[in-house]
Design a protein around this motif. Structure first.
Motif, PDB file in Angstrom:
ATOM      1  N   ALA A   1       0.850  -1.188   0.000  1.00  0.00           N
ATOM      2  CA  ALA A   1       0.000   0.000   0.000  1.00  0.00           C
ATOM      3  C   ALA A   1       0.884   1.236   0.000  1.00  0.00           C
ATOM      4  O   ALA A   1       2.060   1.181   0.380  1.00  0.00           O
ATOM      5  CB  ALA A   1      -0.914   0.024   1.212  1.00  0.00           C
TER       6      ALA A   1
ATOM      7  N   LYS B   1      -1.451   5.365 -10.882  1.00  0.00           N
ATOM      8  CA  LYS B   1      -2.566   4.631 -11.481  1.00  0.00           C
ATOM      9  C   LYS B   1      -2.407   4.493 -12.993  1.00  0.00           C
ATOM     10  O   LYS B   1      -2.985   3.594 -13.590  1.00  0.00           O
ATOM     11  CB  LYS B   1      -3.899   5.296 -11.135  1.00  0.00           C
ATOM     12  CG  LYS B   1      -4.220   5.226  -9.650  1.00  0.00           C
ATOM     13  CD  LYS B   1      -4.201   3.786  -9.136  1.00  0.00           C
ATOM     14  CE  LYS B   1      -4.483   3.696  -7.667  1.00  0.00           C
ATOM     15  NZ  LYS B   1      -4.425   2.337  -7.142  1.00  0.00           N
TER      16      LYS B   1
ATOM     17  N   ASN C   1      -2.344  -1.273  -9.390  1.00  0.00           N
ATOM     18  CA  ASN C   1      -3.153  -2.055  -8.452  1.00  0.00           C
ATOM     19  C   ASN C   1      -2.781  -1.846  -6.988  1.00  0.00           C
ATOM     20  O   ASN C   1      -3.407  -2.431  -6.108  1.00  0.00           O
ATOM     21  CB  ASN C   1      -3.073  -3.537  -8.792  1.00  0.00           C
ATOM     22  CG  ASN C   1      -3.766  -3.840 -10.103  1.00  0.00           C
ATOM     23  OD1 ASN C   1      -4.770  -3.214 -10.435  1.00  0.00           O
ATOM     24  ND2 ASN C   1      -3.225  -4.768 -10.856  1.00  0.00           N
TER      25      ASN C   1
ATOM     26  N   PRO D   1      -3.051  -0.144  -3.633  1.00  0.00           N
ATOM     27  CA  PRO D   1      -4.017   0.777  -3.034  1.00  0.00           C
ATOM     28  C   PRO D   1      -3.317   1.994  -2.422  1.00  0.00           C
ATOM     29  O   PRO D   1      -2.249   1.873  -1.816  1.00  0.00           O
ATOM     30  CB  PRO D   1      -4.716  -0.065  -1.966  1.00  0.00           C
ATOM     31  CG  PRO D   1      -3.777  -1.175  -1.676  1.00  0.00           C
ATOM     32  CD  PRO D   1      -2.972  -1.417  -2.919  1.00  0.00           C
TER      33      PRO D   1
ATOM     34  N   MET E   1      -3.850   5.433   0.042  1.00  0.00           N
ATOM     35  CA  MET E   1      -4.630   6.193   1.009  1.00  0.00           C
ATOM     36  C   MET E   1      -4.047   7.591   1.090  1.00  0.00           C
ATOM     37  O   MET E   1      -2.867   7.748   1.419  1.00  0.00           O
ATOM     38  CB  MET E   1      -4.610   5.551   2.393  1.00  0.00           C
ATOM     39  CG  MET E   1      -5.346   6.393   3.459  1.00  0.00           C
ATOM     40  SD  MET E   1      -5.235   5.684   5.112  1.00  0.00           S
ATOM     41  CE  MET E   1      -6.406   4.347   4.977  1.00  0.00           C
TER      42      MET E   1
ATOM     43  N   CYS F   1      -6.809   7.782  -5.489  1.00  0.00           N
ATOM     44  CA  CYS F   1      -6.714   7.226  -4.139  1.00  0.00           C
ATOM     45  C   CYS F   1      -7.965   6.408  -3.831  1.00  0.00           C
ATOM     46  O   CYS F   1      -9.068   6.798  -4.195  1.00  0.00           O
ATOM     47  CB  CYS F   1      -6.566   8.352  -3.113  1.00  0.00           C
ATOM     48  SG  CYS F   1      -5.068   9.335  -3.327  1.00  0.00           S
ATOM     49  N   GLU F   2      -7.777   5.284  -3.182  1.00  0.00           N
ATOM     50  CA  GLU F   2      -8.910   4.447  -2.794  1.00  0.00           C
ATOM     51  C   GLU F   2      -9.475   4.841  -1.441  1.00  0.00           C
ATOM     52  O   GLU F   2     -10.603   4.459  -1.102  1.00  0.00           O
ATOM     53  CB  GLU F   2      -8.497   2.961  -2.749  1.00  0.00           C
ATOM     54  CG  GLU F   2      -8.366   2.317  -4.102  1.00  0.00           C
ATOM     55  CD  GLU F   2      -7.033   2.603  -4.790  1.00  0.00           C
ATOM     56  OE1 GLU F   2      -6.934   2.277  -5.983  1.00  0.00           O
ATOM     57  OE2 GLU F   2      -6.115   3.159  -4.162  1.00  0.00           O
TER      58      GLU F   2
ATOM     59  N   LEU G   1      -7.887  -0.958   4.345  1.00  0.00           N
ATOM     60  CA  LEU G   1      -7.613  -0.609   2.953  1.00  0.00           C
ATOM     61  C   LEU G   1      -7.022  -1.810   2.222  1.00  0.00           C
ATOM     62  O   LEU G   1      -7.409  -2.123   1.090  1.00  0.00           O
ATOM     63  CB  LEU G   1      -6.642   0.580   2.878  1.00  0.00           C
ATOM     64  CG  LEU G   1      -6.046   0.910   1.511  1.00  0.00           C
ATOM     65  CD1 LEU G   1      -7.116   1.475   0.584  1.00  0.00           C
ATOM     66  CD2 LEU G   1      -4.903   1.901   1.677  1.00  0.00           C
ATOM     67  N   LEU G   2      -6.112  -2.506   2.851  1.00  0.00           N
ATOM     68  CA  LEU G   2      -5.469  -3.667   2.233  1.00  0.00           C
ATOM     69  C   LEU G   2      -6.454  -4.825   2.054  1.00  0.00           C
ATOM     70  O   LEU G   2      -6.372  -5.556   1.068  1.00  0.00           O
ATOM     71  CB  LEU G   2      -4.264  -4.096   3.050  1.00  0.00           C
ATOM     72  CG  LEU G   2      -3.108  -3.105   2.974  1.00  0.00           C
ATOM     73  CD1 LEU G   2      -2.126  -3.335   4.108  1.00  0.00           C
ATOM     74  CD2 LEU G   2      -2.428  -3.203   1.642  1.00  0.00           C
TER      75      LEU G   2
ATOM     76  N   ARG H   1      -9.635  -4.503   1.453  1.00  0.00           N
ATOM     77  CA  ARG H   1     -10.531  -4.159   0.354  1.00  0.00           C
ATOM     78  C   ARG H   1      -9.844  -4.286  -1.007  1.00  0.00           C
ATOM     79  O   ARG H   1     -10.518  -4.463  -2.011  1.00  0.00           O
ATOM     80  CB  ARG H   1     -11.027  -2.705   0.513  1.00  0.00           C
ATOM     81  CG  ARG H   1     -12.004  -2.518   1.637  1.00  0.00           C
ATOM     82  CD  ARG H   1     -12.654  -1.138   1.600  1.00  0.00           C
ATOM     83  NE  ARG H   1     -11.746  -0.026   1.526  1.00  0.00           N
ATOM     84  CZ  ARG H   1     -11.309   0.677   2.558  1.00  0.00           C
ATOM     85  NH1 ARG H   1     -11.682   0.361   3.773  1.00  0.00           N
ATOM     86  NH2 ARG H   1     -10.490   1.703   2.386  1.00  0.00           N
ATOM     87  N   ALA H   2      -8.518  -4.174  -1.032  1.00  0.00           N
ATOM     88  CA  ALA H   2      -7.780  -4.155  -2.297  1.00  0.00           C
ATOM     89  C   ALA H   2      -7.735  -5.526  -2.946  1.00  0.00           C
ATOM     90  O   ALA H   2      -7.788  -6.540  -2.385  1.00  0.00           O
ATOM     91  CB  ALA H   2      -6.356  -3.660  -2.065  1.00  0.00           C
TER      92      ALA H   2
END
Length: 123
Positions: free
Chosen positions: A49, A69, A76, A78, A80, A99-100, A119-120, A122-123
């Motif tokens: 991340a 991106k 890919n 993620p 923050m 940003c996710e 966050l990780l 969800r990725a």
């Protein structure tokens, strides 16, 4: 499991706090203090991340996120955004840049690591 996190943050106090919290949970931290260095390091350290300040020297966080991106090898990972930009529209601007997730400073030490790990997941 990849336990590397890239923190792109120019403030040494913020770098210390984020690193302290994550390293205590077994994460390996890599640091960049400006956007251009962060892009180069993202390509070489293979992070799970990226935690990205928005107000950075050399290249701002929005541009860093867009470039990450746009790179098929990095797209890919993620991202923050962790920023003091907390005005109307700042969250949307960070998400639109790629940003996710978005977190306002100052961070809450009691919930920060859980937010990064979520966050990780969800990725």
């Amino acid at each position: 499991m990849n336990k590397r996190i890239l923190l792109i943050e120019d403030n040494p106090n913020n770098r210390y706090l984020v690193s302290f919290l994550l390293e205590a949970q077994g994460w390996q931290m890599h640091h960049a203090s400006d956007g251009a260095t962060g892009l180069a390091l993202a390509a070489s350290c293979d992070p799970a991340a990226i935690l990205l300040d928005i107000q950075l020297p050399v290249m701002d966080g929005h541009e860093v996120a867009r470039r990450l991106k746009a790179d098929p090898l990095l797209a890919n990972i993620p991202i923050m955004a962790i920023t003091s930009f907390a005005m109307h529209g700042d969250r949307q601007a960070a998400l639109a840049a790629g940003c996710e997730a978005y977190m306002e400073k100052p961070i809450d030490p009691d919930t920060f690591v859980d937010s990064v790990e979520a966050l990780l997941l969800r990725a």
